[in-house]
Design a protein around this motif. Structure first.
Motif, mmCIF file in Angstrom:
data_model
loop_
_atom_site.group_PDB
_atom_site.id
_atom_site.type_symbol
_atom_site.label_atom_id
_atom_site.label_comp_id
_atom_site.label_asym_id
_atom_site.label_seq_id
_atom_site.Cartn_x
_atom_site.Cartn_y
_atom_site.Cartn_z
ATOM 1 N N PHE A 155 14.325 -80.216 -8.600
ATOM 2 C CA PHE A 155 13.418 -80.233 -9.743
ATOM 3 C C PHE A 155 12.246 -79.277 -9.619
ATOM 4 N N ALA A 156 11.905 -78.838 -8.421
ATOM 5 C CA ALA A 156 10.830 -77.848 -8.307
ATOM 6 C C ALA A 156 11.237 -76.565 -9.028
ATOM 7 N N ASN A 157 12.468 -76.114 -8.790
ATOM 8 C CA ASN A 157 12.981 -74.926 -9.480
ATOM 9 C C ASN A 157 13.202 -75.192 -10.961
ATOM 10 N N ALA A 158 13.798 -76.345 -11.265
ATOM 11 C CA ALA A 158 14.101 -76.671 -12.660
ATOM 12 C C ALA A 158 12.828 -76.783 -13.483
ATOM 13 N N GLY A 159 11.768 -77.313 -12.892
ATOM 14 C CA GLY A 159 10.519 -77.457 -13.618
ATOM 15 C C GLY A 159 9.941 -76.123 -14.045
ATOM 16 N N VAL A 160 9.962 -75.139 -13.135
ATOM 17 C CA VAL A 160 9.426 -73.823 -13.468
ATOM 18 C C VAL A 160 10.257 -73.166 -14.565
ATOM 19 N N LYS A 161 11.581 -73.303 -14.482
ATOM 20 C CA LYS A 161 12.454 -72.672 -15.466
ATOM 21 C C LYS A 161 12.318 -73.305 -16.848
ATOM 22 N N PHE A 162 12.240 -74.638 -16.918
ATOM 23 C CA PHE A 162 12.297 -75.319 -18.209
ATOM 24 C C PHE A 162 10.939 -75.718 -18.775
ATOM 25 N N PHE A 163 9.872 -75.572 -17.998
ATOM 26 C CA PHE A 163 8.556 -75.959 -18.516
ATOM 27 C C PHE A 163 8.167 -75.222 -19.800
ATOM 28 N N GLY A 198 21.417 -75.253 -3.911
ATOM 29 C CA GLY A 198 20.905 -73.963 -3.496
ATOM 30 C C GLY A 198 19.703 -74.083 -2.575
ATOM 31 N N ASN A 199 18.788 -75.002 -2.901
ATOM 32 C CA ASN A 199 17.597 -75.196 -2.073
ATOM 33 C C ASN A 199 17.957 -75.731 -0.693
ATOM 34 N N ALA A 218 4.875 -64.787 -10.202
ATOM 35 C CA ALA A 218 5.945 -64.025 -10.854
ATOM 36 C C ALA A 218 7.050 -64.938 -11.378
ATOM 37 N N LEU A 219 7.317 -66.053 -10.685
ATOM 38 C CA LEU A 219 8.444 -66.910 -11.058
ATOM 39 C C LEU A 219 8.335 -67.453 -12.487
ATOM 40 N N ILE A 224 15.433 -63.868 -9.892
ATOM 41 C CA ILE A 224 16.085 -63.406 -11.126
ATOM 42 C C ILE A 224 17.392 -64.158 -11.348
ATOM 43 N N LEU A 225 18.175 -64.313 -10.296
ATOM 44 C CA LEU A 225 19.459 -65.010 -10.434
ATOM 45 C C LEU A 225 19.271 -66.489 -10.741
ATOM 46 N N ILE A 226 18.365 -67.138 -10.029
ATOM 47 C CA ILE A 226 18.239 -68.591 -10.145
ATOM 48 C C ILE A 226 17.642 -69.005 -11.484
ATOM 49 N N THR A 227 16.939 -68.103 -12.158
ATOM 50 C CA THR A 227 16.369 -68.433 -13.463
ATOM 51 C C THR A 227 17.203 -67.876 -14.619
ATOM 52 N N SER A 228 18.309 -67.208 -14.300
ATOM 53 C CA SER A 228 19.157 -66.620 -15.337
ATOM 54 C C SER A 228 20.305 -67.561 -15.690
ATOM 55 N N SER A 229 21.117 -67.135 -16.667
ATOM 56 C CA SER A 229 22.299 -67.922 -17.031
ATOM 57 C C SER A 229 23.354 -67.893 -15.941
ATOM 58 N N ARG A 230 23.187 -66.998 -14.956
ATOM 59 C CA ARG A 230 24.130 -66.870 -13.844
ATOM 60 C C ARG A 230 23.642 -67.620 -12.603
ATOM 61 N N TYR A 231 22.825 -68.625 -12.810
ATOM 62 C CA TYR A 231 22.201 -69.295 -11.665
ATOM 63 C C TYR A 231 23.222 -69.913 -10.714
ATOM 64 N N ARG A 232 24.419 -70.234 -11.221
ATOM 65 C CA ARG A 232 25.430 -70.829 -10.350
ATOM 66 C C ARG A 232 25.852 -69.873 -9.233
ATOM 67 N N SER A 233 25.773 -68.586 -9.505
ATOM 68 C CA SER A 233 26.182 -67.605 -8.495
ATOM 69 C C SER A 233 25.288 -67.668 -7.265
ATOM 70 N N ASP A 234 23.974 -67.878 -7.497
ATOM 71 C CA ASP A 234 23.062 -67.953 -6.360
ATOM 72 C C ASP A 234 23.350 -69.190 -5.523
ATOM 73 N N LEU A 235 23.770 -70.260 -6.187
ATOM 74 C CA LEU A 235 24.168 -71.461 -5.466
ATOM 75 C C LEU A 235 25.349 -71.161 -4.551
#
Length: 491
Positions: free
Chosen positions: A60-68, A232-233, A280-281, A359-370
């Motif tokens: 949720f730390a990552n998800a919060g920044v992306k969806f806030f 990923g985390n 930057a995030l 860039i990857l983790i906040t994009s529509s391709r976030y699954r790739s970084d996982l």
């Protein structure tokens, strides 16, 4: 880029002020006041707490920044975002704590032979894990609000000052090691409480539930994204911390103390990137939301260039003074020489590749970084299994370096293939060439009088040559403009 440059520079100043305090604690105090095993215990407890918090956070730390950005509306209490943002991770903490008790015997047996001291303080990991989790969540929330300076001050400066106080109290005989370790835990837990006070001061602590406000928000997407980010985390944390945990198993807490002290010296290189990434995030998340690829590509290059300029200076400064650094440490710590080299190169490459992971983790391709993180975590575990028994702490550093290089190369390739963005240009090669010249000039200088004077003069020479070259060739326009503005303001 204005807010990023301003807060990034502020964060960097705070971070480097903290580095001075951290250096005093890690190099000049702890190794001389505690034995290697006790130093290793403090490091291993913190490492395990970080892993504990990552499992609990559910991404949720990552998800919060992306969806806030989809929730942001202060007049409506950000649509009850904070309740949802804190609630699920705290439920995750309760689940992980239950597992922590159930697998107690397994964990104890893992460290029983080489690191029995950790067993005495096993349950200290629970409060450390909880408050590390809360700090990460509060920090992510404040990052989304573009409030990054105070969290940096608390984490990088205030925490280290308090640590200095309790170290000195122990060295002066005010309390025994058991009390010191308890105070160490309390000090580390206090960071989350400080952020809670700050959020309340900003009038951004909205915890009154208004479920209807959540109905039209992307909750399912946020949970789904968080679960992917969780994996990923965890994988990223394994890459970062598995070396310390496996050294504790194979070699013992004394080697953990030596390794983590060397790792701290190398970690200084990451500070400029960490400071910039904080601000930057959320900017990257906004660019994706607004589909502003041009601005994102520009940001990618600017952040990479600033990171490379400062990272190269720090790396050559550390390695040119490597003998001086070990002259300030107890003799046994000299085993960490090549740990600093390998980890320093890993950190520098991580900086030089910019914000590709963000860039990857906040994009529509976030699954790739996982997928990348999972593959690399598996590689890291197996490489440590091979290298630590064979080469000791140097093997652990080598395994970490290989993991960092591989994962960032793959990220660079994917960002280029999918989004046609890459962070390098001719200035990158010029910066590296200038760093090599400055390093050679620094090591050519004969040893001067004593260690402190030698460090000061050698570092000043390297900084003068490198800094002059950066300014004359205009290799970092953002830093040059900021320096000119500061000089004008001073006049």
């Amino acid at each position: 880029m204005g807010i990023i440059k301003r807060q990034g520079i502020q964060n960097t100043i705070i971070s480097y002020a903290g580095v001075v305090i951290g250096y005093i604690n890690t190099v000049l105090l702890l190794p001389w006041i505690l034995d290697e095993e006790q130093v290793g215990l403090t490091r291993l407890l913190l490492t395990m707490a970080v892993l504990y918090a990552q499992f609990s956070a559910l991404g949720f730390a990552n998800a919060g920044v992306k969806f806030f950005p989809y929730f942001r509306d202060k007049t409506n209490r950000h649509n009850s975002f904070l309740i949802f943002f804190l609630g699920l991770p705290l439920a995750g903490f309760l689940t992980i704590t239950l597992l922590f008790f159930l697998f107690r015997d397994f964990i104890i047996n893992y460290y029983l032979q080489e690191s029995p001291l950790i067993l005495t303080y096993y349950y200290y990991i629970i409060p450390l894990g909880l408050f590390t989790l809360l700090f990460n969540l509060f920090n992510a929330y404040l990052t989304s609000l573009y409030k990054t300076v105070v969290p940096s001050f608390i984490q990088d400066f205030f925490l280290r000052i308090l640590t200095t106080v309790i170290i000195l109290g122990y060295s002066w005989g005010f309390y025994q090691f058991e009390a010191f370790l308890l105070l160490f835990v309390v000090v580390n837990c206090s960071m989350a409480l400080c952020l809670l006070v700050y959020i309340t001061f900003l009038r951004q602590f909205f915890i009154r539930p208004e479920l209807k406000a959540l109905k039209e928000k992307p909750l399912k997407q946020m949970v789904r994204y968080g679960l992917f980010a969780l994996l990923g985390n965890i994988s990223s944390t394994i890459i970062i911390s598995i070396d310390t945990m496996m050294i504790g198993h194979y070699l013992g807490l004394s080697d953990v103390g030596i390794y983590t002290t060397a790792a701290y010296i190398a970690s200084v290189i990451l500070i400029p990137g960490r400071s910039l990434y904080k601000i930057a995030l959320p900017q990257i998340a906004d660019f994706w939301k607004n589909e502003n690829i041009v601005a994102l590509g520009k940001l990618y290059k600017q952040v990479t260039r600033m990171n490379l300029v400062i990272g190269c200076l720090l790396f050559i400064g550390i390695w040119a003074n490597i003998d001086n650094m070990f002259a300030l440490l107890p003799k046994d710590y000299s085993q960490g020489r090549y740990v600093i080299l390998f980890l320093g190169l890993a950190r520098l490459f991580d900086l030089a590749t910019g914000i590709n992971g963000h860039i990857l983790i906040t994009s529509s391709r976030y699954r790739s970084d996982l997928i990348l993180n999972i593959l690399l975590s598996v590689l890291t575990i197996f490489s440590n299994l091979i290298f630590i028994p064979a080469y000791g702490i140097e093997g652990a550093a080598l395994a970490t370096m290989l993991s960092y290089v591989l994962i960032n190369l793959l990220r660079l390739i994917l960002v280029w293939l999918w989004f046609r963005m890459q962070p390098f240009d001719k200035t990158s090669l010029q910066i590296i060439s200038l760093a090599v010249v400055s390093y050679l000039a620094g090591v050519a200088l004969p040893y001067l009088v004593n260690t402190p004077i030698d460090i000061a003069v050698r570092s000043a020479l390297i900084t003068f040559i490198y800094g002059t070259g950066i300014l004359l060739l205009n290799l970092a326009p953002e830093l040059t403009k900021k320096l000119q503005a500061m000089l004008l303001k001073a006049k």
